[in-house]
Design a protein around this motif. Structure first.
Motif, PDB file in Angstrom:
ATOM      1  N   ASN A  99       0.850  -1.181   0.000  1.00 17.25           N
ATOM      2  CA  ASN A  99       0.000   0.000   0.000  1.00 17.25           C
ATOM      3  C   ASN A  99       0.894   1.242   0.000  1.00 17.25           C
ATOM      4  O   ASN A  99       1.546   1.547   0.989  1.00 17.25           O
ATOM      5  CB  ASN A  99      -0.915  -0.018   1.235  1.00 17.25           C
ATOM      6  CG  ASN A  99      -1.899   1.124   1.251  1.00 17.25           C
ATOM      7  OD1 ASN A  99      -1.829   2.030   0.425  1.00 17.25           O
ATOM      8  ND2 ASN A  99      -2.797   1.085   2.207  1.00 17.25           N
ATOM      9  N   GLU A 100       0.917   1.963  -1.091  1.00 17.27           N
ATOM     10  CA  GLU A 100       1.827   3.103  -1.222  1.00 17.27           C
ATOM     11  C   GLU A 100       1.522   4.233  -0.249  1.00 17.27           C
ATOM     12  O   GLU A 100       2.383   5.038   0.062  1.00 17.27           O
ATOM     13  CB  GLU A 100       1.809   3.631  -2.654  1.00 17.27           C
ATOM     14  CG  GLU A 100       2.405   2.659  -3.638  1.00 17.27           C
ATOM     15  CD  GLU A 100       2.413   3.212  -5.054  1.00 17.27           C
ATOM     16  OE1 GLU A 100       2.151   4.413  -5.234  1.00 17.27           O
ATOM     17  OE2 GLU A 100       2.699   2.417  -5.969  1.00 17.27           O
ATOM     18  N   SER A 101       0.305   4.302   0.244  1.00 14.07           N
ATOM     19  CA  SER A 101      -0.032   5.408   1.153  1.00 14.07           C
ATOM     20  C   SER A 101       0.616   5.270   2.525  1.00 14.07           C
ATOM     21  O   SER A 101       0.622   6.217   3.299  1.00 14.07           O
ATOM     22  CB  SER A 101      -1.553   5.505   1.307  1.00 14.07           C
ATOM     23  OG  SER A 101      -2.052   4.371   1.975  1.00 14.07           O
TER      24      SER A 101
ATOM     25  N   LYS B   7       1.760   4.972  10.073  1.00 15.25           N
ATOM     26  CA  LYS B   7       0.845   4.525   9.014  1.00 15.25           C
ATOM     27  C   LYS B   7       1.053   3.043   8.699  1.00 15.25           C
ATOM     28  O   LYS B   7       0.092   2.301   8.517  1.00 15.25           O
ATOM     29  CB  LYS B   7       1.054   5.355   7.746  1.00 15.25           C
ATOM     30  CG  LYS B   7       0.564   6.781   7.851  1.00 15.25           C
ATOM     31  CD  LYS B   7       0.832   7.485   6.534  1.00 15.25           C
ATOM     32  CE  LYS B   7       0.420   8.940   6.587  1.00 15.25           C
ATOM     33  NZ  LYS B   7       0.734   9.629   5.321  1.00 15.25           N
TER      34      LYS B   7
ATOM     35  N   GLU C 218      -1.613  -0.029   9.337  1.00 10.35           N
ATOM     36  CA  GLU C 218      -2.020  -0.930   8.249  1.00 10.35           C
ATOM     37  C   GLU C 218      -1.809  -2.393   8.647  1.00 10.35           C
ATOM     38  O   GLU C 218      -2.653  -3.248   8.367  1.00 10.35           O
ATOM     39  CB  GLU C 218      -1.222  -0.602   6.980  1.00 10.35           C
ATOM     40  CG  GLU C 218      -1.657  -1.355   5.763  1.00 10.35           C
ATOM     41  CD  GLU C 218      -2.984  -0.884   5.195  1.00 10.35           C
ATOM     42  OE1 GLU C 218      -3.570  -1.648   4.417  1.00 10.35           O
ATOM     43  OE2 GLU C 218      -3.437   0.234   5.513  1.00 10.35           O
TER      44      GLU C 218
END
Length: 151
Positions: free
Chosen positions: A60-62, A87, A91
């Motif tokens: 997940n790039e975010s 982050k 996740e």
């Protein structure tokens, strides 16, 4: 006069108790071995879930934090409690839930191990390594399973 037999004699009861003690003594080692093997299998399964959750989170790039290039040789519990990349940790927790410990105290060879998972991962390549208990090739459980966790 009619004789009625209304129970067991003391000798019969002692013989039955002795037979039960012999059976229990014979089965106890097998039961202990079975319990330790199931704990080891749980350790392997949990570590594979941890590695899968980390790889999912890294895809997940975010969640990328440019300051986080590589985490190496850190206990999973301390990583999850840390603030290295909030982050990414969020996740992983979303994927795994709260599961990040195991109860295995011995590996399949009978050696005592700690109850920690050790992880190392590279963000750029999404490579993840996980060890259960001890950080060496024998105790690696992901991506390959070391000798301590095989029969």
């Amino acid at each position: 006069m009619k004789k009625t037999n209304k129970g067991f004699s003391l000798v019969e009861l002692i013989i039955v108790i002795a037979i039960m003690a012999i059976l229990a003594g014979a089965l106890a080692p097998a039961l202990i071995k079975y319990i330790n093997k199931s704990r080891g299998s749980a350790a392997i399964s949990n570590s594979q879930q941890i590695a899968s959750a980390i790889q999912t989170a890294l895809s997940n790039e975010s969640v990328f934090d440019d300051s986080t290039d590589q985490q190496s040789a850190i206990t999973y519990a301390s990583f999850m409690g840390g603030t290295t990349n909030a982050k990414l940790i969020a996740e992983i927790k979303k994927t795994l839930g709260s599961k990040y410990t195991h109860k295995a105290k011995k590996d399949f060879k009978g050696n005592t191990v700690s109850q920690d998972y050790w992880i190392a991962f590279k963000v750029a390549t999404s490579e993840v390594d996980v060890w259960a208990g001890v950080q060496d090739a024998d105790h690696m459980v992901y991506p390959t399973i070391g000798d301590a966790w095989t029969d």
